[in-house]
Design an enzyme around this catalytic site. Structure first.
Site, short mmCIF file in Angstrom:
data_model
loop_
_atom_site.label_atom_id
_atom_site.label_comp_id
_atom_site.label_asym_id
_atom_site.label_seq_id
_atom_site.Cartn_x
_atom_site.Cartn_y
_atom_site.Cartn_z
CG ASP A 36 -2.30 0.57 0.88
OD1 ASP A 36 -2.63 0.67 -0.31
OD2 ASP A 36 -3.04 0.92 1.82
CG ASP A 95 0.00 -4.51 10.66
OD1 ASP A 95 -0.82 -4.83 9.79
OD2 ASP A 95 -0.29 -3.85 11.68
CG ASP A 97 5.86 -3.64 12.47
OD1 ASP A 97 4.77 -3.65 11.88
OD2 ASP A 97 5.97 -3.50 13.70
CG ASP A 189 -7.89 -3.74 14.24
OD1 ASP A 189 -8.74 -2.85 14.48
OD2 ASP A 189 -6.68 -3.61 14.53
#
Length: 432
Positions: A36, A95, A97, A189
């Site tokens: 993204d 995600d 990281d 979420d």
């Protein structure tokens, strides 16, 4: 299927490598990288990394889009529309990281296989940079309480808790039944988790399964994250409150837990009460001696609450509890503002700012800049500075005329607000 929501640019190589290194039959695993980012150079780097793993025999799909409509929810929703997703039963979400261990799927997926009523298996986060600075240590303390107490209690008592947005495995049929990802708030979420909970789906939290990730180490990044985490839930409660009360597939007790404990107490009242009581009302009693707060409310009760939070704190951080209390009081101002924006739906209610993670490369640049004596970029936060002045004045008045001896706390809290107001918190990015 394994999905990576890729927005942080400093950590993609480690994260993609961890995803591709998962121990699972290769013919039953698809790694989907959802890029993204808006920088063409970054897109080329990520795409090259995906092709490198593809040449090694990994079934990896690189997906990018031309815009960021709907932010993370829009990206995830678009990722679910690809034809190859239809052959998958489960989706693990990380995600950019996050670095799962090779045995992650072998520790989580069996729970979904054993119980067809479970929609989500959530793992715990562990932090690779918790010792980077005092701010990351205090974040670790807060998140350890969240996982050890809040998530574990929700899983054990109600089979419900808020999905943390990453490091979890969803049953795709459950995700589709409740309408998939929605971008009406900045907490897609939590939105998904609440809708699934109202449909009667169960959640399981596995605290022994840990996924490494990075904490935001700059104050700006942390404030952006906390704005989203405070504004989004309040806005979601505004939009879903009636739906929760009229849900037919859940018990009255679960509705009570959702409305009172999950939303009102933890997402709304806690921020407002912390700031208003410790930073406004209690100092004001010094200037208005006719107003009296009993000792149990000003001393004993806060001490008990603090000790309960310490239950989830790592032993190595016990000595930081005092700093943690002062820091949480400071952040309560920022969280209260964000919560009110979400609840009343005004201002930056739908603002999504990616939480910047430094990664090893940028962290080395920061260290080199420090060696060259480059000055850090400081940002002033005038609301925090205003509260610092107010607390200092109240502390001086209490020292001179008061009898409660609150001035010790007020001076320390004033210093904490002043430091935060000057932006002198966390890791500094020096001026170039």
């Amino acid at each position: 299927m394994m999905r990576f929501d890729l927005t942080e640019t400093q950590v993609y190589e480690l994260s993609i490598g961890a995803a591709c290194g998962l121990s699972w039959p290769s013919d039953r695993l698809i790694v989907q990288v959802l890029d993204d980012s808006t920088d063409p150079a970054i897109k080329r780097l990520v795409k090259t990394e995906c092709r490198r793993w593809e040449s090694k025999g990994v079934n990896i799909k690189y997906e990018a889009r031309e815009n960021r409509n709907g932010y993370k929810a829009g990206n995830l929703k678009r990722g679910m529309k690809h034809s190859y997703v239809k052959q998958c039963e489960y989706v693990a979400i990380f995600d950019a990281d996050f670095q799962p261990e090779p045995n992650f799927l072998r520790l989580t997926v069996p729970s979904l296989l054993r119980d067809p009523d479970i929609a989500l298996v959530q793992s715990r986060w562990s932090f690779v940079n918790a010792d980077e600075c005092l701010m990351t240590r205090m974040q670790e303390m807060s998140l350890d309480y969240h996982f050890n107490i809040e998530q574990q209690a929700g899983s054990s008592t109600y089979a419900f808790f808020g999905f943390n947005g990453t490091a979890g495995v969803w049953r795709i049929s459950a995700l589709n039944e409740v309408g998939g990802w929605k971008d009406r708030t900045t907490v897609e979420d939590m939105d998904l988790a609440v809708r699934a909970g109202l449909k009667g789906w169960k959640f399981l939290y596995l605290g022994d399964v840990k996924v490494k990730n990075e904490l935001p180490s700059t104050f700006k990044a942390y404030r952006n994250q906390q704005h989203r985490w405070s504004c989004g839930p309040a806005n979601l409660f505004r939009k879903m409150g009636p739906q929760i009360l009229t849900a037919k597939r859940v018990s009255v007790w679960k509705k009570f837990h959702l409305v009172y404990s999950f939303f009102l107490v933890r997402k709304i009242v806690s921020h407002l009460l912390t700031f208003s009581f410790y930073c406004i009302i209690m100092p004001a009693t010094i200037l208005l001696p006719e107003v009296h707060i009993p000792k149990w409310a000003s001393v004993y009760l806060p001490t008990i609450v603090t000790l309960l939070h310490v239950v989830g704190t790592p032993t190595r951080s016990i000595h930081l509890v005092g700093f943690w209390v002062l820091f949480e009081n400071v952040m309560s101002l920022h969280r209260t503002k964000a919560m009110l924006m979400g609840l009343l739906e005004f201002g930056r209610v739908n603002e999504w700012v990616v939480t910047e993670k430094l990664g090893d490369a940028l962290r080395i640049d920061v260290a080199n800049a420090k060696m060259q004596n480059k000055k850090p970029r400081l940002e002033f936060h005038w609301a925090e500075l205003g509260v610092a002045i107010y607390l200092f004045v109240c502390g001086c008045y209490d020292y001179a005329f008061g009898k409660n001896r609150y001035f010790i706390f007020l001076f320390m809290q004033s210093i904490a607000f002043f430091i935060a107001g000057c932006g002198y918190v966390g890791t500094f990015i020096p001026n170039s």
